[in-house]
Design an enzyme around this catalytic site. Structure first.
Site, PDB file in Angstrom:
ATOM      1  N   GLY A   9       0.494  -1.448  -0.184  1.00 21.58           N
ATOM      2  CA  GLY A   9      -0.182  -0.187  -0.163  1.00 21.58           C
ATOM      3  C   GLY A   9       0.926   1.344  -0.231  1.00 21.58           C
ATOM      4  O   GLY A   9       1.909   1.911   0.428  1.00 21.58           O
TER       5      GLY A   9
ATOM      6  N   ASP B  42       0.482   3.600   1.116  1.00 23.26           N
ATOM      7  CA  ASP B  42       0.474   4.989   2.500  1.00 23.26           C
ATOM      8  C   ASP B  42       1.497   4.037   4.178  1.00 23.26           C
ATOM      9  O   ASP B  42       1.961   4.866   4.348  1.00 23.26           O
ATOM     10  CB  ASP B  42      -0.517   5.252   3.220  1.00 23.26           C
ATOM     11  CG  ASP B  42      -1.446   3.162   3.644  1.00 23.26           C
ATOM     12  OD1 ASP B  42      -1.072   2.150   2.546  1.00 23.26           O
ATOM     13  OD2 ASP B  42      -2.034   2.469   4.916  1.00 23.26           O
TER      14      ASP B  42
END
Length: 264
Positions: free
Chosen positions: A107, A109
């Site tokens: 991901g 993030d």
């Protein structure tokens, strides 16, 4: 100024940077039905409250784990800010080697957090992010993203408890007075706080062993302050870690000549 946008499953976090200084930040709910026009008007109102204007923003960078919202926010930036944002993803220059079986699976993030943690705290370092999922990410002493662990987030786990145990009430997630609860509410708070604390410390300690010894541990995300105060294994609580990582990645791409151009 730079607008950094972190699109998460529960919240969208926005931050405005003047050079390296975070001058304003906001957290709004993630809504899949929100249109680019609604997003633009909401951001305009948030800016106005802090004395900012769209014309103050000269660049934008986005990390997203919600694919349907990514083009909405991209289009909002183009229509209202008149610029094309840099979207962190495959091919984005992060300055961090990714030692994952398939780097495209990680991901955005998690990589953004890793970049900021290594820049601020050095390595080896472990990032614990208290989001919709609780993620644990390990970065080597050489600044390599090694991988990590993903566990159900505290919020969704507690929501499942409320939903499937009909007689249990909703409770605030706060530290109870004692581990041994004397009523249903304090018993639930004890189970939630100390249960997840045990999970966090168990995973972190095992990761530290695999990293060959002591690694710094940084907590970020919604409940990071609560668990950061309770666990001696957590060295720092950094609520703006993701925004800082977005700023760093934008600057690295700008220096490399890969920054997003203005919208036509």
């Amino acid at each position: 100024m730079l607008l950094a946008i972190d699109i998460g499953n529960t919240h969208v976090v926005l931050g405005v940077y003047r050079d390296k200084e975070l001058v304003a930040d906001w957290r709004i709910s993630t809504r899949l039905e929100r249109s680019e026009d609604e997003a633009g008007m909401l951001v305009r109102e948030l800016f106005a409250f802090k004395g900012l204007d769209f014309k103050d923003i000269t660049a934008a960078v986005i990390a997203s784990v919600v694919p349907p919202l990514t083009p909405v926010i991209e289009n909002m930036c183009q229509q209202y800010l008149h610029l094309r944002p840099l979207v962190v993803g495959p091919g984005t220059k992060t300055g961090m080697p990714i030692r994952y079986d398939n780097p495209h699976e990680v991901g955005a993030d998690r990589i953004v957090n890793a970049v900021a943690a290594y820049d601020r705290y050095g390595g080896p370092v472990i990032v614990v992010d208290f989001g919709t999922a609780t993620t644990f990410d390990a970065i080597s002493a050489q600044g390599e993203y090694l991988g990590g662990a993903i566990a159900p987030g505290i919020g969704i786990s507690v929501e499942a408890l409320f939903r499937y145990a009909a007689k249990l009430p909703r409770v605030e997630i706060v530290k109870p007075r004692a581990v041994i609860g004397k009523n249903t509410v304090s018993s639930m708070q004890s189970g939630i706080v100390y249960g997840f604390l045990g999970q966090i410390e168990g995973i972190v300690s095992r990761m530290q062993k695999e990293l060959g010894g002591k690694a710094a541990v940084v907590a970020t995300g919604g409940l990071s302050r609560l668990f950061g105060q309770e666990s001696p294994l957590i060295d720092a609580v950094d609520p703006y870690l993701t925004l800082e990582g977005l700023r760093l990645i934008y600057e690295r791409n700008l220096r490399a000549g890969a920054g997003a151009p203005p919208a036509s």
